[in-house]
Design an enzyme around this catalytic site. Structure first.
Site, mmCIF file in Angstrom:
data_model
loop_
_atom_site.group_PDB
_atom_site.id
_atom_site.type_symbol
_atom_site.label_atom_id
_atom_site.label_comp_id
_atom_site.label_asym_id
_atom_site.label_seq_id
_atom_site.Cartn_x
_atom_site.Cartn_y
_atom_site.Cartn_z
ATOM 1 N N LYS A 100 10.680 -10.702 -9.487
ATOM 2 C CA LYS A 100 9.980 -9.400 -9.197
ATOM 3 C C LYS A 100 9.957 -8.532 -10.927
ATOM 4 C CE LYS A 100 9.218 -4.741 -7.775
ATOM 5 N NZ LYS A 100 9.861 -3.521 -7.186
ATOM 6 N N GLY A 188 6.330 4.426 -3.437
ATOM 7 C CA GLY A 188 5.640 5.550 -2.961
ATOM 8 C C GLY A 188 5.556 5.725 -1.346
#
Length: 259
Positions: A100, A188
């Site tokens: 990632k 988030g």
């Protein structure tokens, strides 16, 4: 639930989880086990997986035989550092190529620096890495990352660790309408309903860390997130009823009613 296919490999769970912010590795393992996740992301700059001798090693708690470990570049602010970090990860994990990528713009917002992200992605793809990439919710940036050869694009829902949920579903829908690789909401998510909304939009998966690790009961929240992702995916596959603005529709048929 239908399988999640990423970089040619099939996974049972569409929930991806992180390993940071827990009080210790025992709590980390309990939450991740409860989440049902198959893919677990690890910040190479912040978590010991063998690079620091004599300190607790995450791999003693989360076996690579049980989980797909996803090394990430959290804490990197330029392409050079990000590439160097993932080269180290590949050495530590015996040639592991799925990674990632995240290149941050500043330490306050942790918003992605897309110029540096694009540069790092180009280098990593050329070196044979399978790159999942944290990015802004800009459809043009997402398209460019896909064209470079990234195996998944990971637009933020809102700022990392903010718990604000999905602030711009419209941009996500544009990305989803055009992407040919998995779109995974990253950053988030605050609670289970946020994960469900992401999946109902058609996202292939959701990656989260703080929402679980900073919950009052991380293992219980991990279980809730697992169910939220599963229910959201099922709702997406089922296809929601059309929205009818300013028009009610009775649940029971009106034809054939007794006068």
């Amino acid at each position: 639930m239908d399988p999640f296919i990423l970089a040619g490999k099939k996974y049972a769970s569409r929930l991806l989880v992180g390993t940071g912010k827990y009080k210790d590795f025992t709590e980390t393992k309990a939450a991740i086990d409860s989440s049902g996740a198959n893919i677990v992301t690890v910040a190479i700059r912040r978590t010991n997986i063998g690079q620091t001798k004599g300190e607790p090693n995450l791999l003693d708690y989360l076996s690579p035989d049980q989980y797909t470990l996803l090394p990430n570049t959290a804490g990197c602010y330029n392409a050079e550092d990000a590439v160097r970090t993932l080269r180290l990860a590949r050495e530590l994990l015996d040639g592991h190529s799925l990674v990632k990528l995240e290149v941050l713009g500043d330490s306050h917002t942790l918003f992605p620096n897309m110029v540096e992200t694009l540069a790092a992605a180009k280098t990593l793809v050329k070196e044979g890495f399978q790159v999942m990439v944290y990015c802004s919710d800009d459809p043009i940036m997402a398209r460019e990352l896909e064209e470079i050869g990234c195996v998944a694009v990971m637009p933020l829902a809102s700022l990392i660790g903010s718990g604000m949920g999905i602030l711009n579903p419209w941009n996500l829908r544009i990305i989803l309408d055009h992407a040919k690789v998995p779109v995974i909401v990253d950053a988030g998510v605050g609670t289970a309903s946020d994960a469900t909304i992401a999946m109902e939009l058609g996202c292939a998966g959701v990656l989260m860390n703080t929402a679980i690790a900073q919950a009052g009961n991380p293992a219980l929240m991990a279980s809730a997130m697992r169910k939220a992702v599963e229910s959201g995916r099922e709702a997406f596959l089922a296809g929601r009823m059309p929205r009818k603005e300013y028009q009610a529709s009775p649940s029971s048929p009106t034809s054939g009613m007794i006068a």
